[in-house]
Design an enzyme around this catalytic site. Sequence first.
Site, PDB file in Angstrom:
ATOM      1  N   ARG A  78      -3.535   2.412   8.395  1.00  0.00           N
ATOM      2  CA  ARG A  78      -3.537   1.074   9.005  1.00  0.00           C
ATOM      3  C   ARG A  78      -3.781   1.125  10.381  1.00  0.00           C
ATOM      4  O   ARG A  78      -4.235  -0.107  11.081  1.00  0.00           O
ATOM      5  CB  ARG A  78      -1.794   0.547   9.096  1.00  0.00           C
ATOM      6  CG  ARG A  78      -1.613   0.136   7.504  1.00  0.00           C
ATOM      7  CD  ARG A  78       0.041  -0.271   7.536  1.00  0.00           C
ATOM      8  NE  ARG A  78       0.596   0.745   7.040  1.00  0.00           N
ATOM      9  CZ  ARG A  78       2.094   1.284   7.277  1.00  0.00           C
ATOM     10  NH1 ARG A  78       2.550   0.348   8.202  1.00  0.00           N
ATOM     11  NH2 ARG A  78       2.549   2.081   6.977  1.00  0.00           N
ATOM     12  N   GLU A 115       9.019   8.264   9.619  1.00  0.00           N
ATOM     13  CA  GLU A 115      10.417   7.468   9.136  1.00  0.00           C
ATOM     14  C   GLU A 115      10.732   7.887   7.858  1.00  0.00           C
ATOM     15  O   GLU A 115      11.868   7.963   7.221  1.00  0.00           O
ATOM     16  CB  GLU A 115      10.318   6.006   9.443  1.00  0.00           C
ATOM     17  CG  GLU A 115      11.952   5.435   9.116  1.00  0.00           C
ATOM     18  CD  GLU A 115      11.622   3.752   9.163  1.00  0.00           C
ATOM     19  OE1 GLU A 115      10.664   3.028   9.391  1.00  0.00           O
ATOM     20  OE2 GLU A 115      12.690   3.189   9.251  1.00  0.00           O
TER      21      GLU A 115
END
Length: 190
Positions: A78, A115
């Site tokens: 991204r 994460e």
Amino acid sequence: MVTPVPPHELSPQELHDRIDQLIRDVEDFPKPGIVFKDISPLLADHDGFTAVVNGLAAAALDEAGEPRVDKVLGIEARGFILAAPVALRLRTGFVPVRKAGKLPGPTHAVSYALEYGEATLEMHQDAIEPGDKVLVVDDVLATGGTVNATKELVEACGGEVIAVAVLMDLSFLPGREALGETPLHSLYTI
Ligand SMILES: O=P(O)(O)OC[C@H]1O[C@H](OP(=O)(O)OP(=O)(O)O)[C@H](O)[C@@H]1O
Ligand SMILES: Nc1ncnc2[nH]cnc12
């Protein structure tokens, strides 16, 4: 309905509100317990996308409005979408940092935790010259693992990350602290 405001006229607050309207929360993706911040609706909105690129590029402009970096570095995948137009906006080259095994030449590599998992990032050894000043661009700053791994790659080449620019940071995770002294330019904090 989103009002079409020309991107150059968006104030920081208006940009924040536009991002707020166009980020989609997806619960339990890619793992149970994670709320995934999907930027696809924002990318599909021309004014929103343009304003975000301009907002990220501002992290590397000096007081006279001139670019103060030699390279803009984007992180797969991204990060590429945002970093490449930022590099064009700043009239610099673009450097891809890729997941392991994708770059053909000799690379530096760093493994890190993020994460929702672990990964290894690579960058071509000749992508950054010693002394280069670099802007790192990504979509999300969460734990800071990805960006810190990227800083290590730049430093392995003798370059310096002068700022990190992200579309959003997740303030309930320690990304900001993990960056240490490196300035963070975030357009939207959750
Ligand atoms: O601060 P961190 O905890 O490291 O998390 C942030 C990173 O997580 C996502 O990347 P991901 O590896 O999921 O890649 P993608 O862009 O290929 O979806 C995101 O694009 C950031 O690069
Ligand atoms: N919650 C999240 N949403 C989207 N991208 C992420 N990268 C790391 N954490 C993320």
